[in-house]
Design an enzyme around this catalytic site. Structure first.
Site, PDB file in Angstrom:
ATOM      1  N   ASP A 203      83.654  95.219  94.338  1.00  0.00           N
ATOM      2  CA  ASP A 203      82.509  94.393  93.961  1.00  0.00           C
ATOM      3  C   ASP A 203      81.634  95.245  93.033  1.00  0.00           C
ATOM      4  OD1 ASP A 203      80.648  92.381  93.706  1.00  0.00           O
ATOM      5  OD2 ASP A 203      80.582  91.902  95.835  1.00  0.00           O
TER       6      ASP A 203
HETATM    7  C1  NOJ Z   1      78.381  90.597  93.255  1.00  0.00           C
HETATM    8  C2  NOJ Z   1      78.939  89.532  94.149  1.00  0.00           C
HETATM    9  O1  NOJ Z   1      78.944  89.981  95.484  1.00  0.00           O
HETATM   10  C3  NOJ Z   1      80.339  89.084  93.770  1.00  0.00           C
HETATM   11  O2  NOJ Z   1      80.674  87.984  94.555  1.00  0.00           O
HETATM   12  C4  NOJ Z   1      80.415  88.782  92.300  1.00  0.00           C
HETATM   13  O3  NOJ Z   1      81.680  88.284  91.969  1.00  0.00           O
HETATM   14  C5  NOJ Z   1      80.083  90.059  91.539  1.00  0.00           C
HETATM   15  N1  NOJ Z   1      78.722  90.449  91.847  1.00  0.00           N
HETATM   16  C6  NOJ Z   1      80.247  89.911  90.026  1.00  0.00           C
HETATM   17  O4  NOJ Z   1      79.210  89.194  89.495  1.00  0.00           O
END
Ligand code: NOJ
Length: 754
Positions: free
Chosen positions: A289
């Site tokens: 993430d």
């Molecule tokens: C953080 C989020 O937790 C995740 O779900 C998302 O895909 C990413 N950022 C990218 O934006």
């Protein structure tokens, strides 16, 4: 007890094929890692180019002129393998041109973005889509999103989010398919199929099952919080949707922010390497993430970036999103023998393989006219259908709905004309001018003289207390339709709520509206079920609309006017008060279960007498144990009657298939689409088993007076569970089975497994 090796799943979720039954105990992780196949291209790459493939950078150059020299150099030197957030085809093509013509490696870039419930044509939030219980529709919705996003050069999305969510304080419950492992698994498969379409097709985009794993179990429902999930629970509840996504061929999986039982998910070799790679045989890309590799440092799990890179790399991470610990440290880690080049080669191969499957080597550039792909009539019609099927009719006293024709409607509330808020969380590319609101839709249906409107409150959170003008308007109408709930920003990432009631002064407004004596229909848009205990009695009818997306307005208007039937069912258990959370229907059996009938409202009793009357049971003394509405619940404008439960046998062997059927009859005057649900309970086992578990469902549409027999098959796969030793077992004994309209009712039968 009969133990099985892990089931090999083919052909979606049903039709599971078991490996041979074995009497020997084998733990689920004692299987080998899928052989890493090395792409022929990898040998020709320098170390820098290999490490570059592992980097996903966030770059938002809006125009070609915004592309910095530094970024151009990074691509030229092969220091980046993918980008997120480049939603502009010209910019994407220019970046790709540098990769394909100016870099030595000539490996295409892939552009990623959070396309979560639509790109420009916005569908209901995933929780709303789960309320449709319609996998075909979910698949079509993902396909629409893929067609639109790919027309802009986006070939990788970070969806579906398949975190089991049992606590609606958690803001990201809105991005999930709810609380049930089976429903979530079915919809995960549908979603992966929809996004990925056909291999090599230019509209195919890589799906990402996220967040691996347990993120939805954040303690207290507070985002990014610690999670503790014992392994049997992990295997029985949190992992199955990921297994289903893997079997459906999901191209990537994202690790979570949370720490799981003390080990951050993004540096957790047990879940990534043992479970995902070895147990599930997953051979696709694993992506972190945003900054979650770097966050091993604030977690206190790594002392610096170098250690964070080593831990994440060795745990099995392929792609690092945004942070650059791999880029900065892999040279010296390789040099020092702390990470291996053969592992690096395997990671690069997986990334190249994904790019090959997307057809990027043959067609790296985006071509065509996005205007022709985006917001087409067909896409809008599908979004409207999804919104319509997501609406859950929860209450309809005295059949106030559908609204009688020719009456004057007072449309009141902060979300009746909220073009942005009806879209919900994660709509990076949506434009509010593309939304059709409830007011817009009613203006088309009703003559001007029959429609009154007041926003009543500035926003869902505001604290107005003087509603005199609104009430004056309401008194002129025959019926009040209140459209309230939560504006979009009250759910989603980092937007957990400790109090899940209607925000602002909406409860006060609802009470005041009710005092007018007019029938009151409440339509709620929200990212989660709302705790309505103090106000639900004021509502004559209640429709849950989640955040219904671009076409939410027409869908709601059609349903209220009776031009369409309500078909949605809750994908989550709906609490009465926030204090009941976490709340879920498939709770393990308690030694002191509360019973229906032994709970009386506390207000009516002196506390002592009250406690005596309820006993020492598994409940709250002030609210009991029942939810406001059970999982799977939803009303229709007609009436489905369940009868004639039949089991093909009373006793089955472990390898037998049991057929369970029931007759469903439409006894009402309108058509009905009933979601017929199959639940089981294993009465005695070596682990405490849930009081009910959903095993299957079928939607059946019946004309007035029509009846159909709905048949299900139960196999050993449905009866098995992971025991304390993590063996996948069926334990002979008694089982209950229900064919039911929701998790609390239904026809109950019993059978024995020999
Ligand atoms: C953080 C989020 O937790 C995740 O779900 C998302 O895909 C990413 N950022 C990218 O934006």
């Amino acid at each position: 007890m009969l133990r099985f090796s892990h089931p090999l799943r083919r052909d979606g979720l049903r039709g599971l094929i078991f490996l041979a039954i074995t009497a020997a105990s084998s733990t689920v992780w004692a299987q080998t890692s899928p052989a890493a196949k090395v792409d022929p291209l990898v040998d020709s790459l320098t170390l820098r180019q290999k490490i570059g493939q592992l980097q996903q950078s966030n770059a938002e150059p809006k125009t070609i002129a915004d592309i910095s020299d530094e970024l151009r150099a990074a691509i030229r030197e092969g220091r980046v393998g993918s980008f997120l957030n480049v939603p502009n085809p010209e910019v994407a093509n220019e970046l790709q041109r540098i990769a394909m013509t100016e870099s030595e490696a000539k490996i295409p870039l892939v552009f990623a973005r959070d396309v979560i419930h639509g790109y420009r044509t916005i569908f209901p939030t995933p929780l709303g889509q789960a309320a449709t219980w319609n996998p075909e529709l979910v698949e079509k919705g993902a396909r629409v999103a893929a067609v639109e996003a790919s027309s802009m050069g986006i070939r990788w999305t970070f969806a579906p989010m398949i975190d089991i969510s049992r606590d609606s304080r958690w803001g990201r419950i809105t991005e999930s398919f709810g609380e049930d492992p089976y429903l979530t698994s079915v919809l995960a498969v549908a979603s992966v199929r929809g996004y990925q379409g056909k291999e090599g097709d230019p509209t195919s985009i890589a799906a990402t099952a996220k967040h691996f794993v347990g993120y939805g179990a954040a303690e207290g429902g507070r985002d990014y919080n610690v999670t503790y999930i014992p392994e049997p629970l992990l295997h029985n509840v949190y992992l199955p949707p990921f297994k289903a996504a893997v079997d459906a061929g999901v191209m990537s999986i994202m690790t979570a922010f949370n720490d799981l039982n003390g080990v951050p998910a993004s540096g957790n070799d047990y879940i990534i390497d043992r479970v995902l790679r070895r147990e599930f045989g997953y051979n696709g890309v694993i992506v972190s993430d945003w900054d979650s590799v770097l966050e091993l440092i604030p977690h206190g799990f790594a002392e610096d970036k170098k250690q964070a890179a080593r831990i994440a790399f060795n745990a099995g991470m392929d792609v690092e999103m945004v942070s650059t610990t791999f880029q900065e440290n892999l040279f010296s880690l390789l040099d020092g023998g702390k990470v291996s080049e053969s592992e690096l080669n395997a990671k690069v191969s997986r990334i190249i393989d994904m790019k090959r499957k997307l057809g990027l080597f043959e067609q790296p550039y985006v071509s065509g006219d996005p205007e022709k792909a985006i917001l087409t009539d067909e896409h809008k019609a599908l979004a409207e259908q999804a919104a319509l099927e997501s609406l859950v009719l929860l209450k309809n006293d005295k059949q106030v709905l559908p609204l009688a024709r020719g009456k004057t409607v007072a449309l009141i509330g902060p979300l009746a004309h909220a073009a942005h808020d009806q879209l919900g969380s994660w709509v990076l590319d949506a434009k509010k001018q593309d939304s059709v609101t409830v007011l817009d839709a009613f203006r088309k249906i009703l003559p001007e003289s029959k429609l009154l409107y007041s926003q009543a409150m500035y926003s869902s959170r505001s604290r107005e207390t003087d509603f005199s003008q609104v009430l004056e308007l309401a008194r002129k109408a025959d019926v009040i339709v209140f459209v309230g709930g939560e504006e979009a920003v009250l759910s989603g990432e980092a937007h957990s709520r400790a109090d899940t009631r209607l925000p602002g002064t909406q409860e006060l407004l609802v009470r005041e509206l009710k005092k007018t004596g007019k029938p009151l229909v409440a339509v709620l848009m929200a990212g989660r079920p709302l705790a309505l205990n103090d106000v639900i009695s004021e509502m004559d009818a209640l429709v849950m609309a989640w955040h219904p997306g671009s076409m939410g307005g027409p869908a709601i208007a059609r349903l209220l006017m009776g031009d369409a039937e309500p078909v949605g069912r809750l994908p989550v258990t709906w609490p009465k008060v926030t204090g009941q959370l976490p709340l879920y229907y498939n709770r393990p059996s308690s030694g002191r279960p509360a019973e229906e009938g032994n709970f009386t409202q506390m207000d009516d009793f002196p506390l002592e007498a009250f406690q005596h009357s309820t006993g020492h049971k598994n409940h709250y003394i002030d609210i009991g144990f029942k939810p406001q509405f059970p999982f799977g619940f939803g009303l229709s404008y007609s009436n489905a009657v369940y009868s004639d439960l039949k089991l093909s046998k009373k006793t089955i062997g472990v390898n037998d298939t049991l057929e369970v059927s029931a007759k469903i009859r439409n006894s009402g005057k309108r058509p009905v689409t009933e979601t017929v649900q199959l639940y089981i309970r294993d009465l005695v086992a070596s682990s405490v088993r849930p009081v009910r578990e959903l095993k299957n469902f079928q939607r059946v549409t019946l004309k007035p007076g029509e009846a159909k027999v709905v048949k299900f098959k139960l196999t050993k796969d449905d009866l098995a569970f992971y025991n304390q030793q993590l063996n996948w077992v069926v334990e002979p004994g008694e089982f209950h089975v229900w064919i039911a309209p929701n998790a609390e009712e239904g026809l109950q039968g019993q059978f024995t497994v020999r």
